[in-house]
Design a protein around this motif. Structure first.
Motif, PDB file in Angstrom:
ATOM      1  N   ALA A 183       0.811  -1.210   0.000  1.00 31.37           N
ATOM      2  CA  ALA A 183       0.000   0.000   0.000  1.00 31.37           C
ATOM      3  C   ALA A 183       0.851   1.269   0.000  1.00 31.37           C
ATOM      4  N   LYS A 184       2.058   1.218   0.578  1.00 29.75           N
ATOM      5  CA  LYS A 184       2.839   2.451   0.746  1.00 29.75           C
ATOM      6  C   LYS A 184       4.254   2.324   0.184  1.00 29.75           C
ATOM      7  N   SER A 185       5.099   1.488   0.802  1.00 26.59           N
ATOM      8  CA  SER A 185       6.478   1.386   0.340  1.00 26.59           C
ATOM      9  C   SER A 185       7.165   0.206   1.004  1.00 26.59           C
ATOM     10  N   PHE A 186       8.058  -0.439   0.265  1.00 23.18           N
ATOM     11  CA  PHE A 186       8.835  -1.553   0.815  1.00 23.18           C
ATOM     12  C   PHE A 186       9.765  -1.079   1.923  1.00 23.18           C
ATOM     13  N   ALA A 187      10.028   0.243   1.995  1.00 25.18           N
ATOM     14  CA  ALA A 187      10.948   0.771   3.009  1.00 25.18           C
ATOM     15  C   ALA A 187      10.423   0.536   4.421  1.00 25.18           C
ATOM     16  N   TYR A 188       9.118   0.376   4.578  1.00 32.51           N
ATOM     17  CA  TYR A 188       8.555   0.191   5.917  1.00 32.51           C
ATOM     18  C   TYR A 188       8.880  -1.172   6.513  1.00 32.51           C
ATOM     19  N   ILE A 189       9.471  -2.065   5.730  1.00 26.39           N
ATOM     20  CA  ILE A 189       9.872  -3.345   6.299  1.00 26.39           C
ATOM     21  C   ILE A 189      10.992  -3.142   7.315  1.00 26.39           C
ATOM     22  N   ALA A 190      11.812  -2.103   7.144  1.00 25.94           N
ATOM     23  CA  ALA A 190      12.925  -1.857   8.075  1.00 25.94           C
ATOM     24  C   ALA A 190      12.429  -1.503   9.477  1.00 25.94           C
ATOM     25  N   PRO A 191      11.597  -0.455   9.642  1.00 27.89           N
ATOM     26  CA  PRO A 191      11.143  -0.167  11.007  1.00 27.89           C
ATOM     27  C   PRO A 191      10.214  -1.235  11.565  1.00 27.89           C
ATOM     28  N   ALA A 192       9.438  -1.891  10.702  1.00 27.18           N
ATOM     29  CA  ALA A 192       8.495  -2.904  11.183  1.00 27.18           C
ATOM     30  C   ALA A 192       9.232  -4.106  11.769  1.00 27.18           C
ATOM     31  N   THR A 193      10.215  -4.634  11.036  1.00 25.37           N
ATOM     32  CA  THR A 193      10.949  -5.794  11.552  1.00 25.37           C
ATOM     33  C   THR A 193      11.877  -5.403  12.701  1.00 25.37           C
ATOM     34  N   PHE A 194      12.407  -4.186  12.665  1.00 22.87           N
ATOM     35  CA  PHE A 194      13.233  -3.710  13.776  1.00 22.87           C
ATOM     36  C   PHE A 194      12.398  -3.649  15.057  1.00 22.87           C
ATOM     37  N   ALA A 195      11.210  -3.098  14.957  1.00 24.07           N
ATOM     38  CA  ALA A 195      10.319  -3.030  16.120  1.00 24.07           C
ATOM     39  C   ALA A 195       9.926  -4.421  16.589  1.00 24.07           C
ATOM     40  N   LEU A 196       9.680  -5.324  15.635  1.00 17.53           N
ATOM     41  CA  LEU A 196       9.326  -6.694  16.000  1.00 17.53           C
ATOM     42  C   LEU A 196      10.484  -7.354  16.751  1.00 17.53           C
ATOM     43  N   GLY A 197      11.702  -7.092  16.299  1.00 20.26           N
ATOM     44  CA  GLY A 197      12.869  -7.627  16.993  1.00 20.26           C
ATOM     45  C   GLY A 197      12.991  -7.092  18.405  1.00 20.26           C
ATOM     46  N   LEU A 198      12.718  -5.804  18.589  1.00 18.11           N
ATOM     47  CA  LEU A 198      12.761  -5.215  19.932  1.00 18.11           C
ATOM     48  C   LEU A 198      11.692  -5.818  20.832  1.00 18.11           C
ATOM     49  N   TYR A 199      10.527  -6.098  20.252  1.00 18.44           N
ATOM     50  CA  TYR A 199       9.457  -6.733  21.024  1.00 18.44           C
ATOM     51  C   TYR A 199       9.926  -8.098  21.540  1.00 18.44           C
ATOM     52  N   TYR A 200      10.493  -8.913  20.647  1.00 15.58           N
ATOM     53  CA  TYR A 200      10.965 -10.243  21.060  1.00 15.58           C
ATOM     54  C   TYR A 200      12.107 -10.121  22.081  1.00 15.58           C
ATOM     55  N   TRP A 201      12.979  -9.153  21.876  1.00 10.75           N
ATOM     56  CA  TRP A 201      14.099  -8.951  22.792  1.00 10.75           C
ATOM     57  C   TRP A 201      13.601  -8.642  24.204  1.00 10.75           C
ATOM     58  N   ARG A 202      12.607  -7.764  24.301  1.00  6.96           N
ATOM     59  CA  ARG A 202      12.047  -7.455  25.613  1.00  6.96           C
ATOM     60  C   ARG A 202      11.343  -8.672  26.202  1.00  6.96           C
ATOM     61  N   TRP A 203      10.668  -9.450  25.360  1.00  4.41           N
ATOM     62  CA  TRP A 203       9.959 -10.647  25.847  1.00  4.41           C
ATOM     63  C   TRP A 203      10.940 -11.661  26.431  1.00  4.41           C
ATOM     64  N   ARG A 204      12.145 -11.705  25.868  1.00  5.31           N
ATOM     65  CA  ARG A 204      13.184 -12.619  26.364  1.00  5.31           C
ATOM     66  C   ARG A 204      14.018 -11.975  27.466  1.00  5.31           C
ATOM     67  N   GLN A 205      13.450 -10.987  28.159  1.00  9.20           N
ATOM     68  CA  GLN A 205      14.122 -10.334  29.284  1.00  9.20           C
ATOM     69  C   GLN A 205      15.462  -9.719  28.873  1.00  9.20           C
ATOM     70  N   TRP A 206      15.473  -9.096  27.691  1.00  5.97           N
ATOM     71  CA  TRP A 206      16.644  -8.398  27.162  1.00  5.97           C
ATOM     72  C   TRP A 206      17.832  -9.325  26.927  1.00  5.97           C
ATOM     73  N   SER A 207      17.542 -10.597  26.686  1.00  8.47           N
ATOM     74  CA  SER A 207      18.615 -11.555  26.426  1.00  8.47           C
ATOM     75  C   SER A 207      18.807 -11.707  24.918  1.00  8.47           C
ATOM     76  N   ILE A 208      19.950 -11.244  24.430  1.00  9.31           N
ATOM     77  CA  ILE A 208      20.220 -11.345  22.999  1.00  9.31           C
ATOM     78  C   ILE A 208      20.371 -12.805  22.558  1.00  9.31           C
ATOM     79  N   PRO A 209      21.125 -13.659  23.284  1.00  5.45           N
ATOM     80  CA  PRO A 209      21.232 -15.066  22.854  1.00  5.45           C
ATOM     81  C   PRO A 209      19.875 -15.761  22.760  1.00  5.45           C
ATOM     82  N   LYS A 210      19.019 -15.579  23.748  1.00  5.85           N
ATOM     83  CA  LYS A 210      17.696 -16.210  23.702  1.00  5.85           C
ATOM     84  C   LYS A 210      16.877 -15.693  22.527  1.00  5.85           C
TER      85      LYS A 210
END
Length: 577
Positions: A183-210
């Motif tokens: 609908a808008k631009s492929f560029a939005y995949i960058a902030p969307a997946t970055f935010a998704l990664g931060l969500y998972y990182w917080r869910w894993r108690q800020w553990s990068i290996p997990k």
């Protein structure tokens, strides 16, 4: 702790919000972005071919300006341009905006445990001026905001089930992100997946290996699926090279080039600096800007006690802010997908927020309503009466203006009602703005049916001050062949009538244009001017509103057999293109 939000207040403001978003949906003067008319042009030209792809346009460089989903939406809602109206083109945008508000309500109600808080989050988001401005017109923002927001709201709603999902949620997120890109631009995949990664990182108690072990593949699935959905454009379009050149390289890669001096200086100063990005992002809240600022300050003060959901909302905002500082063209409009997160934070802190932010909102509303009331009274009781037809308002308009002013004044002086009435005042202000321009939507601002019938199928030259402005005239003069000339020449009646056989010219209110003996006025209407000089603005502030804010537009038939391009007129080409 003042200003708890009751069910009754929620219901009344919800009804007011629905009315606000539907009222004046087909208005030419609805707050919008200039992209709407080029989008309409692409839809109309594509509809004439009878094919979904390739997209068509008469504008150089503006054909593949956006992925096809928004244009397919326009083709469907207008029945391939056979039911051509702003209302038909815009109602899907309102539907997307309504769905975003609904799912925001569900998510916040679920994790907060309070229905009032969920309703409040949805209503606060709808009250933002950026939501009203970009969430109603025929633009790519409503579907983009909905499809990007949906996976993050699903994580807040389902919680552990979504975070621990090995395949279902990553596929759902990838599909939603893909539709947003389409609908808008492929560029939005960058902030969307970055935010998704931060969500998972917080869910894993800020553990990068997990996070890497358990969730990296999920982010990859979502990102690759989203890009695969976007890549369908290249697969289906008969001319993928043009898509690559115009959209990928021109529309997206070009935003990383230095716009003024160099990239680093542009980052820190000027109209495209990071500070400007922060300010315009906050300003997306419109009248609630200072309420948003007080909420962020409250979050900072309570940073050690924030809930998981509040941290996730802030991470979504931070992710988009970081990514959109990278392009050299920085705009708060790129942060529209995180405005629901801001609204949720305001709703969660509502009872603890200080009153000063709401009082500033009420003062801004009083200022806006007073200005609209003063302008409206000046117009109705000025010399416009008897000019073409009277600039008159219905009794309903004056009741709306008076009632709105009384309500916001009550909110300003009654502390217990300040927060609720500040929220309601946002919608009332938008309704007042639409109602104030209502006379131009009627007979006063339109050509008569007899005029439209008389010029059917004829070539008409109209003033253009931006690309595809003739699409607006197509709504006023359906069935005609429209061409553009520079809007700055609209008052040069003598040159225009000597160059074009049928042309729209402008004249100040109260004075008729001086025409040649063989010229004939075919029709006339009133139009609102868009650009003013400093001197004109000062005179309008002194009360001479009708003198500079509006002009009379006359449709003049001349004896010119074919358009004559005078050397001293910068009309070598159709400036609408």
């Amino acid at each position: 702790m003042r200003g708890s939000f009751s069910y009754r207040s929620a219901l009344l403001i919800l009804l007011l919000g629905v009315f606000t978003y539907l009222y004046g949906l087909d208005s030419r003067f609805a707050p919008k972005n200039g992209d709407e008319y080029p989008y309409m042009h692409i839809v109309r030209m594509t509809a004439e071919t009878g094919n979904w792809l390739p997209l068509q346009s008469e504008m150089d460089g503006i054909k593949n300006t956006k992925p096809p989903l928004i244009f397919w939406q326009g083709l469907a809602s207008s029945n391939w341009a056979s039911q051509w109206s702003l209302a038909n083109l815009r109602w899907p945008s309102v539907l997307y905006t309504g769905l975003t508000a609904f799912f925001l309500f569900l998510a916040v109600r679920r994790f907060s445990g309070k229905t009032q808080t969920g309703l409040l989050a949805a209503l606060v988001w709808l009250s933002f001026f950026a939501t009203y401005r970009y969430g109603r017109p025929f633009l790519a923002d409503p579907p983009e905001v909905f499809w990007i927001s949906l996976p993050f709201m699903a994580l807040l709603y389902w919680g552990k089930d979504a975070f621990e999902s090995k395949l279902f949620f990553p596929l759902l997120a990838g599909l939603c992100f893909g539709l947003a890109l389409f609908a808008k631009s492929f560029a939005y995949i960058a902030p969307a997946t970055f935010a998704l990664g931060l969500y998972y990182w917080r869910w894993r108690q800020w553990s990068i290996p997990k996070t890497l072990i358990h969730d990296l593949y999920k982010i990859c699935i979502a990102g690759l699926l989203a890009l695969a959905v976007f890549a369908l454009w290249f697969a289906f379009d008969p001319n993928p090279e043009a898509v690559w050149k115009e959209f990928v390289l021109g529309e997206n890669a070009g935003k990383f080039a230095a716009r003024n001096s160099n990239y680093l200086l542009d980052l820190l100063r000027g109209g495209d600096s990071i500070w400007q990005l922060l300010l315009t992002t906050l300003a997306n809240a419109g009248l609630f800007t200072f309420v948003l600022i007080s909420t962020l300050w409250q979050c900072w003060r309570e940073r050690r006690f924030l809930s998981l959901e509040e941290v996730l909302l802030l991470l979504l905002i931070v992710a988009f802010l970081i990514v959109f500082t990278l392009p050299s063209q920085r705009s708060g409009r790129y942060l529209l997908p995180v405005m629901p997160a801001f609204a949720a934070l305001i709703a969660l802190h509502w009872d603890r927020l200080p009153l000063w932010g709401f009082r500033i909102a009420l003062l801004l509303q009083i200022l806006a309503l007073s200005l609209l009331l003063w302008v409206g009274a000046n117009l109705q009781f000025s010399g416009l009466i008897g000019e073409m037809s009277a600039w008159t308002y219905s009794y309903g308009h004056w009741i709306l203006m008076a009632g709105s002013l009384v309500m916001v004044l009550v909110g300003l002086f009654r502390r217990n009602y300040s927060k609720t009435l500040a929220l309601a005042g946002c919608f009332l202000t938008y309704c007042a703005l639409t109602s104030s321009l209502a006379p131009l939507e009627g007979q006063l601002g339109r050509y008569s049916a007899a005029t439209i019938t008389q010029v059917q199928g004829k070539d008409i030259w109209v003033p253009c001050d931006f690309r595809a402005k003739d699409e607006e005239y197509r709504l006023l003069l359906p069935g005609t062949k429209l061409h553009g000339y520079l809007a700055k020449d609209a008052a040069d009646v003598q040159s225009l009538t000597s160059a074009y056989p049928l042309v729209a010219v402008h004249a100040p209110l109260g004075s008729a244009p001086v025409l040649c003996d063989s010229c004939e006025i075919v029709g006339k209407r009133m139009e609102m001017r868009a650009r003013h000089s400093r001197e004109e603005i000062i005179e309008m502030l002194q009360g001479q509103i009708s003198k500079h804010l509006f002009v009379n537009e006359y449709l003049v038939a001349t004896s010119v057999a074919a358009p004559v391009i005078a050397p001293d007129l910068a009309n070598v080409k159709d400036v609408c293109r």
